[in-house]
Write a protein that holds these residues in place. Structure first.
Motif, PDB file in Angstrom:
ATOM      1  N   GLN A   1       0.835  -1.197   0.000  1.00  0.00           N
ATOM      2  CA  GLN A   1       0.000   0.000   0.000  1.00  0.00           C
ATOM      3  C   GLN A   1       0.871   1.248   0.000  1.00  0.00           C
ATOM      4  O   GLN A   1       2.001   1.218   0.501  1.00  0.00           O
ATOM      5  CB  GLN A   1      -0.907  -0.004   1.240  1.00  0.00           C
ATOM      6  N   PRO A   2       0.351   2.346  -0.541  1.00  0.00           N
ATOM      7  CA  PRO A   2       1.145   3.587  -0.562  1.00  0.00           C
ATOM      8  C   PRO A   2       1.552   4.013   0.836  1.00  0.00           C
ATOM      9  O   PRO A   2       0.721   4.104   1.745  1.00  0.00           O
ATOM     10  CB  PRO A   2       0.181   4.598  -1.210  1.00  0.00           C
ATOM     11  N   GLY A   3       2.826   4.270   1.019  1.00  0.00           N
ATOM     12  CA  GLY A   3       3.338   4.736   2.300  1.00  0.00           C
ATOM     13  C   GLY A   3       3.499   3.651   3.342  1.00  0.00           C
ATOM     14  O   GLY A   3       3.885   3.949   4.472  1.00  0.00           O
ATOM     15  N   ALA A   4       3.165   2.356   3.008  1.00  0.00           N
ATOM     16  CA  ALA A   4       3.219   1.287   4.009  1.00  0.00           C
ATOM     17  C   ALA A   4       4.635   1.086   4.522  1.00  0.00           C
ATOM     18  O   ALA A   4       4.850   0.813   5.703  1.00  0.00           O
ATOM     19  CB  ALA A   4       2.679  -0.013   3.409  1.00  0.00           C
ATOM     20  N   GLY A   5       5.623   1.210   3.635  1.00  0.00           N
ATOM     21  CA  GLY A   5       7.011   1.007   4.061  1.00  0.00           C
ATOM     22  C   GLY A   5       7.415   2.022   5.104  1.00  0.00           C
ATOM     23  O   GLY A   5       8.102   1.702   6.076  1.00  0.00           O
ATOM     24  N   ARG A   6       6.994   3.293   4.875  1.00  0.00           N
ATOM     25  CA  ARG A   6       7.350   4.319   5.854  1.00  0.00           C
ATOM     26  C   ARG A   6       6.657   4.055   7.197  1.00  0.00           C
ATOM     27  O   ARG A   6       7.226   4.254   8.260  1.00  0.00           O
ATOM     28  CB  ARG A   6       6.954   5.700   5.313  1.00  0.00           C
ATOM     29  N   LEU A   7       5.362   3.593   7.130  1.00  0.00           N
ATOM     30  CA  LEU A   7       4.649   3.294   8.374  1.00  0.00           C
ATOM     31  C   LEU A   7       5.313   2.150   9.128  1.00  0.00           C
ATOM     32  O   LEU A   7       5.466   2.182  10.349  1.00  0.00           O
ATOM     33  CB  LEU A   7       3.185   2.943   8.067  1.00  0.00           C
ATOM     34  N   GLU A   8       5.694   1.101   8.392  1.00  0.00           N
ATOM     35  CA  GLU A   8       6.327  -0.051   9.038  1.00  0.00           C
ATOM     36  C   GLU A   8       7.648   0.356   9.660  1.00  0.00           C
ATOM     37  O   GLU A   8       7.974  -0.030  10.779  1.00  0.00           O
ATOM     38  CB  GLU A   8       6.536  -1.166   8.017  1.00  0.00           C
ATOM     39  N   SER A   9       8.421   1.160   8.943  1.00  0.00           N
ATOM     40  CA  SER A   9       9.710   1.602   9.466  1.00  0.00           C
ATOM     41  C   SER A   9       9.520   2.456  10.714  1.00  0.00           C
ATOM     42  O   SER A   9      10.251   2.319  11.699  1.00  0.00           O
ATOM     43  CB  SER A   9      10.456   2.400   8.395  1.00  0.00           C
ATOM     44  N   HIS A  10       8.509   3.312  10.678  1.00  0.00           N
ATOM     45  CA  HIS A  10       8.227   4.148  11.847  1.00  0.00           C
ATOM     46  C   HIS A  10       7.824   3.288  13.043  1.00  0.00           C
ATOM     47  O   HIS A  10       8.258   3.520  14.171  1.00  0.00           O
ATOM     48  CB  HIS A  10       7.115   5.149  11.503  1.00  0.00           C
ATOM     49  N   GLY A  11       6.952   2.278  12.807  1.00  0.00           N
ATOM     50  CA  GLY A  11       6.516   1.408  13.888  1.00  0.00           C
ATOM     51  C   GLY A  11       7.661   0.629  14.490  1.00  0.00           C
ATOM     52  O   GLY A  11       7.744   0.450  15.712  1.00  0.00           O
ATOM     53  N   ARG A  12       8.555   0.158  13.616  1.00  0.00           N
ATOM     54  CA  ARG A  12       9.694  -0.612  14.101  1.00  0.00           C
ATOM     55  C   ARG A  12      10.590   0.258  14.956  1.00  0.00           C
ATOM     56  O   ARG A  12      11.030  -0.138  16.036  1.00  0.00           O
ATOM     57  CB  ARG A  12      10.469  -1.192  12.919  1.00  0.00           C
ATOM     58  N   ARG A  13      10.875   1.468  14.464  1.00  0.00           N
ATOM     59  CA  ARG A  13      11.731   2.375  15.244  1.00  0.00           C
ATOM     60  C   ARG A  13      11.092   2.731  16.573  1.00  0.00           C
ATOM     61  O   ARG A  13      11.751   2.815  17.600  1.00  0.00           O
ATOM     62  CB  ARG A  13      12.025   3.642  14.437  1.00  0.00           C
ATOM     63  N   SER A  14       9.762   2.924  16.569  1.00  0.00           N
ATOM     64  CA  SER A  14       9.053   3.261  17.799  1.00  0.00           C
ATOM     65  C   SER A  14       9.145   2.115  18.810  1.00  0.00           C
ATOM     66  O   SER A  14       9.407   2.331  19.996  1.00  0.00           O
ATOM     67  CB  SER A  14       7.585   3.578  17.496  1.00  0.00           C
ATOM     68  N   PHE A  15       8.938   0.883  18.314  1.00  0.00           N
ATOM     69  CA  PHE A  15       9.018  -0.281  19.205  1.00  0.00           C
ATOM     70  C   PHE A  15      10.420  -0.411  19.790  1.00  0.00           C
ATOM     71  O   PHE A  15      10.588  -0.621  21.007  1.00  0.00           O
ATOM     72  CB  PHE A  15       8.642  -1.547  18.442  1.00  0.00           C
ATOM     73  N   LEU A  16      11.424  -0.335  18.939  1.00  0.00           N
ATOM     74  CA  LEU A  16      12.797  -0.492  19.407  1.00  0.00           C
ATOM     75  C   LEU A  16      13.184   0.613  20.387  1.00  0.00           C
ATOM     76  O   LEU A  16      13.930   0.373  21.349  1.00  0.00           O
ATOM     77  CB  LEU A  16      13.759  -0.501  18.219  1.00  0.00           C
ATOM     78  N   ALA A  17      12.669   1.821  20.165  1.00  0.00           N
ATOM     79  CA  ALA A  17      12.969   2.918  21.089  1.00  0.00           C
ATOM     80  C   ALA A  17      12.378   2.643  22.463  1.00  0.00           C
ATOM     81  O   ALA A  17      13.037   2.801  23.499  1.00  0.00           O
ATOM     82  CB  ALA A  17      12.433   4.232  20.530  1.00  0.00           C
ATOM     83  N   VAL A  18      11.087   2.192  22.477  1.00  0.00           N
ATOM     84  CA  VAL A  18      10.448   1.890  23.764  1.00  0.00           C
ATOM     85  C   VAL A  18      11.136   0.705  24.439  1.00  0.00           C
ATOM     86  O   VAL A  18      11.336   0.699  25.657  1.00  0.00           O
ATOM     87  CB  VAL A  18       8.943   1.607  23.558  1.00  0.00           C
ATOM     88  N   ALA A  19      11.498  -0.312  23.636  1.00  0.00           N
ATOM     89  CA  ALA A  19      12.189  -1.476  24.198  1.00  0.00           C
ATOM     90  C   ALA A  19      13.517  -1.072  24.820  1.00  0.00           C
ATOM     91  O   ALA A  19      13.880  -1.527  25.912  1.00  0.00           O
ATOM     92  CB  ALA A  19      12.404  -2.528  23.115  1.00  0.00           C
ATOM     93  N   GLY A  20      14.233  -0.194  24.119  1.00  0.00           N
ATOM     94  CA  GLY A  20      15.512   0.263  24.655  1.00  0.00           C
ATOM     95  C   GLY A  20      15.345   1.045  25.945  1.00  0.00           C
ATOM     96  O   GLY A  20      16.098   0.848  26.911  1.00  0.00           O
ATOM     97  N   ILE A  21      14.352   1.922  25.966  1.00  0.00           N
ATOM     98  CA  ILE A  21      14.098   2.715  27.178  1.00  0.00           C
ATOM     99  C   ILE A  21      13.719   1.790  28.340  1.00  0.00           C
ATOM    100  O   ILE A  21      14.168   1.974  29.475  1.00  0.00           O
ATOM    101  CB  ILE A  21      12.985   3.746  26.914  1.00  0.00           C
ATOM    102  N   THR A  22      12.889   0.775  28.054  1.00  0.00           N
ATOM    103  CA  THR A  22      12.471  -0.165  29.100  1.00  0.00           C
ATOM    104  C   THR A  22      13.666  -0.925  29.653  1.00  0.00           C
ATOM    105  O   THR A  22      13.801  -1.093  30.877  1.00  0.00           O
ATOM    106  CB  THR A  22      11.435  -1.158  28.547  1.00  0.00           C
ATOM    107  N   ALA A  23      14.539  -1.398  28.761  1.00  0.00           N
ATOM    108  CA  ALA A  23      15.708  -2.147  29.203  1.00  0.00           C
ATOM    109  C   ALA A  23      16.628  -1.277  30.062  1.00  0.00           C
ATOM    110  O   ALA A  23      17.107  -1.709  31.119  1.00  0.00           O
ATOM    111  CB  ALA A  23      16.464  -2.693  27.992  1.00  0.00           C
TER     112      ALA A  23
END
Length: 524
Positions: free
Chosen positions: A161-183
Motif C-alpha cells: 500500500q502507498p506509504g506502508a514502508g514508511r509506516l512499518e519503518s516508523h513502527g519498528r523504530r518506535s518499538f525499538l525505542a520503547v524497548a531500549g528505554i524499558t531495558a
C-alpha cells in the motif's frame, strides 16, 4: 536486516516484550524495596517461599550438588523460570490482549502473597511489588501496542500500500525505542536499588564501627602442633571468608543493633529481655568451637572451626529459671527460621553461647550479625540459629522447629567423622614417601585416634596433631610408602566416649551422614 527479520516475527517480539516488562518489574521493585526490608523484593520473597516448601530430597540434592552455592543456583533457576513465564505473558498480551495483562497481574499477586508470608511482614511490604507490577503493565501494553497486527491487512504488512514502508519503518523504530528505554530503565532501577541498599545498610556500618569488648575468660592459647604437617590440609582455624554458610536466608538480614532484642520466655519463672548492649556489657567468654552442617556428606567440607566470643546461654537460662518439665529451647531467627535445642545441652557446662564475635571480629552479617547461637556437639540445624531474636523454653512434644517439620530429627548430636584431604580423590602422586593428611571431629567427645587403610591392608594408626579442646576438630597425618598403581585409601576415627566411628553408611537425612571415606589415587 536483523531488526527487520525480528520485526517480521511479531510473536518473538511479543515474547521479548514480556521479558523486558518483567525486567522492569524486578528493577522497579528492587529500587522501591531498598527502602523496605530485603524480603520485600520479589525474587527474595519468592525464593524464600520456595525454600519453605522445598521437599527434603530436593533440598539435599541442591546442597549435595551446589554446596554453599545453592542460593546462587536457586536465583539462576528462578531467573530462567521468570524469563519463560514473562515470554509467555508477552505473547498472550499480543495475541489475546487482556489475557496476558491478567496473567501479569496474577503473577504480581502471587509475589505479593509470598512477601506477606515472610516472618515479620507488614502490609506496606507489598508496595515494591505493586510499584513494579504497575510499571510492568504499562511497559508491556506500550510495547505490544507497537507491534504489527494481523488484522491490518496484507498490503500494510508487506508494504504494497502507498506509504506502508514508511509506516512499518516508523513502527519498528518506535518499538525499538520503547524497548531500549524499558531495558535501560530496568537495569538502572535495579542498580539504583542496590546502590541505595548499600548506602542505607546501617547494619554493615555499625558492624564496621563496633569495637568488641575483651572476654572475661579469653580462649586458651592454641598449643603448638594443632596444624597437620601435610601441605594442603585445611587451616586449623577457618578464616571468616571461607567459613561455610548454609541457611534459609536468601537475603542476609540487616539487623540494627539499636533495635535488636532477645526475648526469653515460655516455661520460665521470669521472662528475660536482653539488648545488644546488655550482651556487650556482660562477662563474655571466648573459645574455639567447630561447627558442622547436618547436610555434610561423608568426606564433605561443610564444617569449620573458629574462635567465638559470646555470652554463655546457661547464664541467660539461669536468669529465666526454666520450669520443671521443660526439655527444649526453641530458638527463632529474625527471618523466621527456628531450631530445637535440648535444654540439658545448654545447661551442662559446655561453651554454648550467644556469640557476638568470630575470629576476633564482630560476626560477619552472613554468619548471624549481631547475635547467633553456637552450641558445641550439635548440628547447626538444631542449634546454630543466626540473627537470633527469640528463645522459648518449651517441650519437644509441644513445639517443632523449622527442619523437624520437614522430616529431619528433632535432636541432632554430631556424629564422629573423619576425612582425607590430601591427596584428593583421583589425584596422581609420585611413588615413594607420600604424606596423607586430614581432619576428624567428634565435638564435645574429642578425637583419640585416627587410622588409615591402604587397599585391603591392615589399619595403621595416624599421627594426631595437638588437641585444642574436645569441642574442636583434630587434624592428623600419615606417611605412606606408595607403590606404583591404582590404590584406594580409607580413614576412620575413634572418639573419647562412643569409640570407633561407624562404618555404616547413612545419608544426611534425618540426623547426619555416617560411614568411612575412601579416596582413589594413582601412583606413578
Amino acid at each position: 536486516m536483523r531488526a527487520q527479520r525480528f520485526w517480521k516475527s511479531p510473536a518473538l517480539a511479543a515474547a521479548a516484550s514480556g521479558i523486558l516488562a518483567a525486567g522492569l518489574v524486578l528493577g522497579i521493585a528492587e529500587l522501591a524495596g531498598s527502602f523496605f526490608r530485603a524480603a520485600a523484593t520479589p525474587l527474595v520473597a519468592l525464593g524464600a517461599t520456595f525454600i519453605d516448601f522445598t521437599p527434603v530430597w530436593l533440598k539435599n540434592l541442591a546442597v549435595d550438588t551446589f554446596g554453599t552455592s545453592d542460593k546462587l543456583a536457586l536465583f539462576i533457576s528462578m531467573g530462567i523460570v521468570v524469563a519463560v513465564l514473562a515470554a509467555v505473558t508477552g505473547y498472550l498480551a499480543y495475541r489475546r490482549g487482556p489475557v496476558g495483562l491478567v496473567l501479569l497481574v496474577a503473577l504480581g499477586a502471587v509475589v505479593a502473597a509470598a512477601v506477606l508470608s515472610r516472618a515479620g511482614a507488614q502490609p506496606l511490604d507489598i508496595i515494591p511489588t505493586l510499584a513494579g507490577t504497575v510499571c510492568g503493565i504499562i511497559a508491556l501494553r506500550t510495547l505490544v501496542n507497537r507491534l504489527p497486527r494481523s488484522g491490518t491487512g496484507s498490503g500494510a504488512r508487506n508494504g504494497t500500500q502507498p506509504g506502508a514502508g514508511r509506516l512499518e519503518s516508523h513502527g519498528r523504530r518506535s518499538f525499538l525505542a520503547v524497548a531500549g528505554i524499558t531495558a535501560v530503565a530496568a537495569v538502572a532501577a535495579g542498580a539504583g536499588g542496590r546502590l541505595v541498599s548499600g548506602v542505607r545498610n546501617t547494619a554493615q556500618k555499625t558492624r564496621e564501627a563496633l569495637s568488641l569488648p575483651p572476654a572475661g575468660r579469653p580462649a586458651p592459647v592454641l598449643p603448638q602442633g594443632v596444624q597437620s604437617p601435610v601441605a594442603g590440609v585445611t587451616p586449623f582455624v577457618t578464616p571468616n571468608k571461607d567459613f561455610y554458610r548454609i541457611d534459609t536466608a536468601l537475603a542476609v538480614p540487616q539487623v540494627d543493633t539499636r533495635n535488636w532484642e532477645l526475648r526469653v520466655h515460655g516455661m520460665v519463672d521470669k521472662e528475660v529481655r536482653l539488648s545488644f548492649q546488655d550482651l556487650l556489657d556482660a562477662d563474655l567468654v571466648e573459645d574455639y568451637v567447630t561447627l558442622t552442617c547436618v547436610s555434610n556428606p561423608v568426606g564433605g567440607n561443610l564444617a569449620g572451626n573458629a574462635k567465638w566470643l559470646g555470652y554463655p546461654l546457661r547464664n541467660v537460662l539461669e536468669q529465666a529459671r526454666p520450669q520443671a518439665g521443660a526439655d527444649m529451647v526453641l530458638s527463632t531467627s529474625v527471618d523466621g527460621f527456628s531450631a530445637s535445642t535440648p535444654l540439658s545441652v545448654l545447661q551442662d557446662g559446655r561453651n554454648a553461647m550467644l556469640a557476638v564475635g568470630m575470629n576476633g571480629q564482630a560476626l560477619p552479617l552472613e554468619h548471624g550479625y549481631p547475635v547467633r547461637m553456637v552450641v558445641p556437639g550439635l548440628y547447626g540445624f538444631v542449634s546454630a540459629t543466626k540473627w537470633v531474636v527469640d528463645l522459648e523454653v518449651t517441650r519437644f512434644q509441644d513445639k517443632t522447629a523449622y527442619w523437624t517439620q520437614r522430616g529431619w530429627a528433632p535432636k541432632g548430636p554430631i556424629k564422629t567423622a573423619s576425612r582425607i584431604e590430601v591427596p584428593k580423590s583421583f589425584a596422581k602422586v609420585q611413588a615413594g614417601r607420600v604424606g596423607i593428611g586430614g581432619t576428624a571431629w567428634s565435638q564435645h567427645r574429642g578425637i583419640t585416634k585416627v587410622e588409615v587403610q591402604v587397599d585391603d591392608g591392615p589399619w595403621q594408626e595416624a599421627e594426631l596433631a595437638a588437641e585444642a579442646n574436645t569441642d574442636t576438630w583434630r587434624q592428623w597425618s600419615f606417611q605412606w610408602d606408595a607403590k606404583p598403581g591404582d590404590h584406594y585409601l580409607r580413614c576412620r576415627a575413634t572418639d573419647g566416649q562412643d569409640g570407633l566411628q561407624t562404618e555404616q553408611r547413612a545419608d544426611p537425612i534425618p540426623d547426619g551422614a555416617s560411614g568411612w571415606q575412601s579416596v582413589n589415587v594413582t601412583v606413578q
